[in-house]
Design a protein around this motif. Structure first.
Motif, PDB file in Angstrom:
ATOM      1  N   GLU A 114       0.792  -1.318  -0.104  1.00 46.59           N
ATOM      2  CA  GLU A 114      -0.051  -0.169  -0.016  1.00 46.59           C
ATOM      3  C   GLU A 114       0.744   1.397  -0.181  1.00 46.59           C
ATOM      4  OE1 GLU A 114      -2.347  -0.724   3.512  1.00 46.59           O
ATOM      5  OE2 GLU A 114      -4.057  -1.838   2.038  1.00 46.59           O
ATOM      6  N   SER A 115       1.802   1.287   0.799  1.00 46.75           N
ATOM      7  CA  SER A 115       2.761   2.386   0.811  1.00 46.75           C
ATOM      8  C   SER A 115       3.628   2.479  -0.617  1.00 46.75           C
ATOM      9  CB  SER A 115       3.906   2.048   1.711  1.00 46.75           C
ATOM     10  OG  SER A 115       4.889   2.848   1.911  1.00 46.75           O
ATOM     11  N   ILE A 116       3.853   1.408  -1.210  1.00 47.84           N
ATOM     12  CA  ILE A 116       4.332   1.374  -2.472  1.00 47.84           C
ATOM     13  C   ILE A 116       3.499   2.143  -3.401  1.00 47.84           C
ATOM     14  CG2 ILE A 116       5.422   0.226  -4.550  1.00 47.84           C
ATOM     15  CD1 ILE A 116       6.343  -1.493  -2.452  1.00 47.84           C
ATOM     16  N   LEU A 117       2.243   1.578  -3.381  1.00 46.84           N
ATOM     17  CA  LEU A 117       1.212   2.000  -4.400  1.00 46.84           C
ATOM     18  C   LEU A 117       0.682   3.378  -4.143  1.00 46.84           C
ATOM     19  CD1 LEU A 117      -0.874  -1.398  -4.844  1.00 46.84           C
ATOM     20  CD2 LEU A 117       0.768  -0.375  -6.686  1.00 46.84           C
ATOM     21  N   GLU A 118       0.533   3.808  -3.021  1.00 49.04           N
ATOM     22  CA  GLU A 118      -0.165   5.076  -2.595  1.00 49.04           C
ATOM     23  C   GLU A 118       0.800   6.184  -2.671  1.00 49.04           C
ATOM     24  OE1 GLU A 118      -2.734   4.074   0.708  1.00 49.04           O
ATOM     25  OE2 GLU A 118      -3.773   2.505  -0.316  1.00 49.04           O
ATOM     26  N   GLN A 119       2.014   5.889  -1.980  1.00 49.09           N
ATOM     27  CA  GLN A 119       2.951   6.892  -1.706  1.00 49.09           C
ATOM     28  C   GLN A 119       4.148   7.018  -2.539  1.00 49.09           C
ATOM     29  OE1 GLN A 119       3.712   6.371   2.558  1.00 49.09           O
ATOM     30  NE2 GLN A 119       1.387   6.435   3.143  1.00 49.09           N
ATOM     31  N   GLY A 120       4.072   6.090  -3.486  1.00 50.08           N
ATOM     32  CA  GLY A 120       5.463   6.034  -4.385  1.00 50.08           C
ATOM     33  C   GLY A 120       6.798   5.469  -3.473  1.00 50.08           C
ATOM     34  N   THR A 121       6.519   5.072  -2.388  1.00 48.85           N
ATOM     35  CA  THR A 121       7.897   4.429  -1.786  1.00 48.85           C
ATOM     36  C   THR A 121       8.631   3.569  -2.710  1.00 48.85           C
ATOM     37  OG1 THR A 121       6.596   4.526   0.106  1.00 48.85           O
ATOM     38  CG2 THR A 121       8.580   2.970   0.120  1.00 48.85           C
ATOM     39  N   ASP A 123      10.040   0.317  -4.631  1.00 45.43           N
ATOM     40  CA  ASP A 123       9.611  -1.286  -4.285  1.00 45.43           C
ATOM     41  C   ASP A 123      10.620  -1.976  -3.970  1.00 45.43           C
ATOM     42  OD1 ASP A 123       8.603  -3.510  -4.857  1.00 45.43           O
ATOM     43  OD2 ASP A 123       8.526  -3.572  -7.036  1.00 45.43           O
ATOM     44  N   THR A 124      10.589  -2.494  -2.817  1.00 45.56           N
ATOM     45  CA  THR A 124      11.490  -3.398  -2.094  1.00 45.56           C
ATOM     46  C   THR A 124      10.904  -4.789  -2.095  1.00 45.56           C
ATOM     47  OG1 THR A 124      10.667  -2.817  -0.023  1.00 45.56           O
ATOM     48  CG2 THR A 124      12.467  -1.442  -0.730  1.00 45.56           C
ATOM     49  N   TRP A 130      16.776  -6.257  -5.076  1.00 46.62           N
ATOM     50  CA  TRP A 130      17.316  -6.429  -3.877  1.00 46.62           C
ATOM     51  C   TRP A 130      18.994  -6.117  -3.897  1.00 46.62           C
ATOM     52  CZ3 TRP A 130      14.349 -10.988  -1.029  1.00 46.62           C
ATOM     53  CH2 TRP A 130      13.124 -10.589  -0.998  1.00 46.62           C
ATOM     54  N   ASP A 131      19.473  -5.294  -3.030  1.00 38.68           N
ATOM     55  CA  ASP A 131      20.862  -5.412  -2.756  1.00 38.68           C
ATOM     56  C   ASP A 131      21.166  -5.654  -1.332  1.00 38.68           C
ATOM     57  OD1 ASP A 131      20.333  -3.014  -1.315  1.00 38.68           O
ATOM     58  OD2 ASP A 131      21.302  -1.848  -3.074  1.00 38.68           O
ATOM     59  N   SER A 132      22.262  -5.378  -0.792  1.00 36.83           N
ATOM     60  CA  SER A 132      22.324  -5.687   0.596  1.00 36.83           C
ATOM     61  C   SER A 132      21.577  -5.050   1.652  1.00 36.83           C
ATOM     62  CB  SER A 132      23.923  -5.819   1.242  1.00 36.83           C
ATOM     63  OG  SER A 132      24.498  -4.354   0.852  1.00 36.83           O
ATOM     64  N   SER A 133      21.349  -3.597   1.278  1.00 31.38           N
ATOM     65  CA  SER A 133      20.427  -2.841   2.140  1.00 31.38           C
ATOM     66  C   SER A 133      19.019  -3.119   2.181  1.00 31.38           C
ATOM     67  CB  SER A 133      20.612  -1.238   1.721  1.00 31.38           C
ATOM     68  OG  SER A 133      19.993  -1.163   0.377  1.00 31.38           O
ATOM     69  N   ILE A 134      18.724  -3.614   1.077  1.00 30.39           N
ATOM     70  CA  ILE A 134      17.309  -4.041   1.050  1.00 30.39           C
ATOM     71  C   ILE A 134      16.852  -5.574   1.319  1.00 30.39           C
ATOM     72  CG2 ILE A 134      15.381  -4.804  -0.626  1.00 30.39           C
ATOM     73  CD1 ILE A 134      16.155  -2.423  -2.389  1.00 30.39           C
ATOM     74  N   MET A 135      17.878  -6.439   1.477  1.00 35.62           N
ATOM     75  CA  MET A 135      17.956  -7.790   2.034  1.00 35.62           C
ATOM     76  C   MET A 135      17.951  -7.363   3.613  1.00 35.62           C
ATOM     77  SD  MET A 135      20.293 -10.212  -0.204  1.00 35.62           S
ATOM     78  CE  MET A 135      20.200 -11.496   1.021  1.00 35.62           C
ATOM     79  N   HIS A 136      18.621  -6.416   3.910  1.00 34.43           N
ATOM     80  CA  HIS A 136      18.557  -6.166   5.434  1.00 34.43           C
ATOM     81  C   HIS A 136      17.058  -5.616   5.957  1.00 34.43           C
ATOM     82  CE1 HIS A 136      19.925  -4.736   9.514  1.00 34.43           C
ATOM     83  NE2 HIS A 136      19.257  -3.578   9.305  1.00 34.43           N
ATOM     84  N   MET A 137      16.533  -5.016   5.198  1.00 30.21           N
ATOM     85  CA  MET A 137      15.075  -4.488   5.359  1.00 30.21           C
ATOM     86  C   MET A 137      14.331  -5.661   5.517  1.00 30.21           C
ATOM     87  SD  MET A 137      14.519  -1.305   2.542  1.00 30.21           S
ATOM     88  CE  MET A 137      12.929  -0.967   2.838  1.00 30.21           C
ATOM     89  N   HIS A 138      14.493  -6.739   4.656  1.00 29.92           N
ATOM     90  CA  HIS A 138      13.612  -7.800   4.656  1.00 29.92           C
ATOM     91  C   HIS A 138      14.443  -9.045   5.347  1.00 29.92           C
ATOM     92  CE1 HIS A 138      10.622  -6.684   1.502  1.00 29.92           C
ATOM     93  NE2 HIS A 138      11.709  -6.054   1.090  1.00 29.92           N
ATOM     94  N   SER A 139      14.800  -8.570   6.763  1.00 30.65           N
ATOM     95  CA  SER A 139      15.739  -9.605   7.514  1.00 30.65           C
ATOM     96  C   SER A 139      14.766 -10.641   8.114  1.00 30.65           C
ATOM     97  CB  SER A 139      16.186  -8.807   8.434  1.00 30.65           C
ATOM     98  OG  SER A 139      15.455  -8.042   9.400  1.00 30.65           O
TER      99      SER A 139
END
Length: 145
Positions: A114-121, A123-124, A130-139
């Motif tokens: 919803e955040s991605i679709l509505e606020q343009g966050t 896409d993780t 994914w890179d190492s920072s996004i993998m950390h977000m999805h820990s």
């Protein structure tokens, strides 16, 4: 006496399921006619209803078979059958807690979408991005290295 087709109509089970249950020995009173065709009397229909009830509770076939075998032992097996029901309930409660965790996880993911679709966050959600920072977000998905 009822044929497999008639037993299916009476119980709401499929003919295939009824054949499977009888092949597994779950319907001890099923009979065969001179052509080796399964025939179901009222007791057999009762067994099918009972099996359907147990299966709808999520009970595995192997446990149902043990339960059926115990039923054939009569009242002397009441405590064992009671134990089966208690154990099955505990297993169902464990599965319920697991299902609640799944729903909570999905709710987090839906909020992210919803955040991605509505606020343009950014896409993780796509592993291709994914890179190492996004993998950390999805820990929560990954095991630590």
């Amino acid at each position: 006496m009822h044929t497999v087709k008639e037993a299916a109509q009476i119980t709401g089970l499929t003919e295939h399921t009824i054949r499977f249950y009888t092949d597994k020995g779950l319907v001890p009173s099923v009979q065969r006619n001179s052509n080796n065709i399964r025939m179901f009397d009222e007791e057999s229909i009762n067994w099918l209803h009972g099996i359907k009830c147990l299966k709808q509770s999520g009970m595995p076939i192997e446990v149902i078979k043990r339960y059926v075998d115990l039923c054939l032992g009569g009242n002397a097996t009441l405590e064992q059958r009671y134990s089966i029901m208690k154990e099955h309930k505990e297993e169902a409660l464990v599965k319920l807690e697991e299902a609640k965790r799944h729903v909570a996880h999905l709710e987090q993911k839906i909020t992210l979408y919803e955040s991605i679709l509505e606020q343009g966050t950014p896409d993780t959600t796509n592993p291709a991005n994914w890179d190492s920072s996004i993998m950390h977000m999805h820990s929560d998905v990954f095991y630590s290295a």
